[in-house]
Design a protein around this motif. Structure first.
Motif, short mmCIF file in Angstrom:
data_model
loop_
_atom_site.label_atom_id
_atom_site.label_comp_id
_atom_site.label_asym_id
_atom_site.label_seq_id
_atom_site.Cartn_x
_atom_site.Cartn_y
_atom_site.Cartn_z
N LEU A 13 0.78 -1.18 -0.12
CA LEU A 13 -0.04 -0.16 -0.18
C LEU A 13 0.96 1.04 0.09
CD1 LEU A 13 -2.82 -1.19 2.56
CD2 LEU A 13 -3.14 -0.58 0.18
N LEU A 17 0.57 3.89 -3.24
CA LEU A 17 0.14 5.19 -3.03
C LEU A 17 1.23 6.18 -3.00
CD1 LEU A 17 -2.35 4.31 -0.06
CD2 LEU A 17 -2.79 4.76 -2.45
N PHE A 46 -2.13 10.59 2.05
CA PHE A 46 -2.74 9.42 2.51
C PHE A 46 -1.90 9.07 3.85
CE2 PHE A 46 -2.57 8.93 -2.20
CZ PHE A 46 -3.99 8.89 -2.54
N ALA A 185 -5.64 1.74 -4.59
CA ALA A 185 -5.04 2.64 -5.48
C ALA A 185 -6.05 2.97 -6.37
CB ALA A 185 -3.88 2.28 -6.28
N ALA A 188 -8.72 5.19 -4.54
CA ALA A 188 -8.09 6.53 -4.13
C ALA A 188 -7.73 7.53 -5.37
CB ALA A 188 -6.96 6.07 -3.33
N VAL A 190 -5.53 6.85 -7.66
CA VAL A 190 -4.12 6.81 -8.10
C VAL A 190 -3.91 6.15 -9.44
CG1 VAL A 190 -1.88 5.69 -7.46
CG2 VAL A 190 -3.47 6.84 -5.39
N ALA A 195 1.06 2.65 -9.78
CA ALA A 195 1.03 2.09 -8.63
C ALA A 195 1.51 0.71 -8.69
CB ALA A 195 -0.48 2.04 -8.12
#
Length: 384
Positions: A13, A17, A46, A185, A188, A190, A195
């Motif tokens: 993660l 991110l 984040f 991801a 969010a 992203v 990622a």
């Protein structure tokens, strides 16, 4: 959060991110969790926090501290068998974090292949998405294949979109952290390709199916951080799938075994006998007999299933090296964390452990920085 895979998922993660790989986190509950929360800066887009429990009553306190926006649940397993007695009790306690999600803005990211995790979808009023290998998952992996020793390749499928992924982790079970990170991801906003590229640049974490190449060319597969029943079988499944000349398995104790221990150890021994060419059991004489029964039942010769002393790991390293290790050999090292079987890897790398403890429960010091490991190598690098 979850029984297994939390740390690798947390690292995935951070990478997905775009956060630093080494966040300086020092624990996942109580005061340690509070310290990690205090490190979050107002300007941070984040924040990723690993949460864990060891007994009833802890998860609600964790949830009150974290007040999560997104909760990732990796698995429910036997790790806390003595504290919670049943998987139902374990999942009930862990579901309190999912229940803390806001009904409007919260999101649960659940392992859809684990029925006890999927059960948590009914314990929250927040939205949820699932990840896994099953066709019903929102984020899933298909066409999984081991690319030893580089990692694991698979196709990531999200809706009608497919992306080829090279995971730096090994085996089917270690795909789940990548899937969870990809799901977060995506939710969010992203860029998924970026990622995944950052995840691909990671390496296996210390003691979690971590490959270490010896001078001989043989590869040690360190999986000595945990030894719950589920993780043992996952590691042995991986060993079975690796194309190797010879397969050595060093097996310690089972962590918090469920049910009849004699039968459990016998079954694990039988699985090892089918997978390995040589086995070394670091455990009591009593448990060794159960392991040996399983090995014999699978057809492994008795002289290839050897008992070893946890207080004499340098001697065990010498016994393994006597087989003239070479490229194409692998050595799985699997045991309970307080057995400190990383000392064996250290010895196989040429180090000299001065520690003869059978068990060590130190939580703030791991073997790689313990003064009781003293190689006198000068500038030679030890990998832990």
């Amino acid at each position: 959060m979850g029984s297994f895979g939390k740390t690798t998922t947390t690292r995935s993660l951070f990478a997905a991110l775009g956060m630093p790989e080494n966040p300086g986190l020092d624990g996942n509950s109580g005061i340690s969790l509070a310290r990690n929360i205090r490190r979050i800066r107002p300007r941070d887009r984040f924040a990723v926090l690993e949460t864990g429990i060891s007994c009833p009553g802890q998860m609600q306190k964790n949830a009150d501290m974290v007040r999560p926006d997104i909760v990732v649940v990796t698995s429910i397993g036997s790790e806390h068998n003595r504290s919670f007695k049943t998987l139902e009790a374990t999942r009930r306690e862990k579901s309190l974090m999912v229940a803390a999600l806001d009904e409007t803005t919260g999101l649960a990211v659940l392992n859809g292949d684990d029925p006890n995790v999927l059960w948590m979808a009914g314990q929250t009023r927040a939205r949820y998405v699932t990840f896994g290998l099953g066709a019903e998952n929102d984020v899933r992996a298909v066409d999984v294949r081991l690319d030893w020793p580089r990692g694991t390749r698979f196709t990531l499928r999200v809706g009608n979109e497919e992306t080829e992924v090279v995971s730096p982790f090994y085996g089917e079970k270690m795909i789940y952290p990548v899937l969870a990170a990809a799901a977060v991801a995506r939710e969010a906003a992203v860029d998924l390709a970026s990622a995944l590229a950052r995840i691909e640049a990671l390496s296996a974490f210390r003691g979690r199916l971590q490959p270490i190449v010896l001078d001989s060319g043989a590869i040690v597969l360190r999986d000595d951080y945990k030894s719950a029943e589920e993780t043992i079988y996952a590691a042995l499944d991986l060993v079975e799938s690796i194309p190797a000349r010879r397969k050595f398995v060093v097996m310690g104790d089972v962590n918090e075994p469920r049910g009849n221990q004699r039968e459990l150890y016998r079954q694990i021994g039988q699985r090892i006998g089918r997978v390995a060419t040589h086995a070394f059991f670091v455990c009591s004489r009593k448990m060794y007999r159960h392991y040996l029964q399983g090995c014999n039942a699978s057809g492994m010769a008795a002289d290839r299933a050897i008992h070893a002393d946890n207080g004499a790991l340098a001697e065990l390293a010498s016994a393994i090296e006597a087989y003239a290790l070479a490229e194409g050999d692998i050595i799985l090292v699997k045991g309970r964390d307080n057995q400190r079987l990383e000392r064996l890897t250290y010895a196989l790398q040429g180090g000299t452990p001065r520690c003869d403890l059978k068990f060590c429960d130190a939580r703030s010091v791991y073997c790689g920085i313990c003064p009781m490991l003293d190689s006198g190598w000068g500038d030679r690098k030890v990998v832990f």
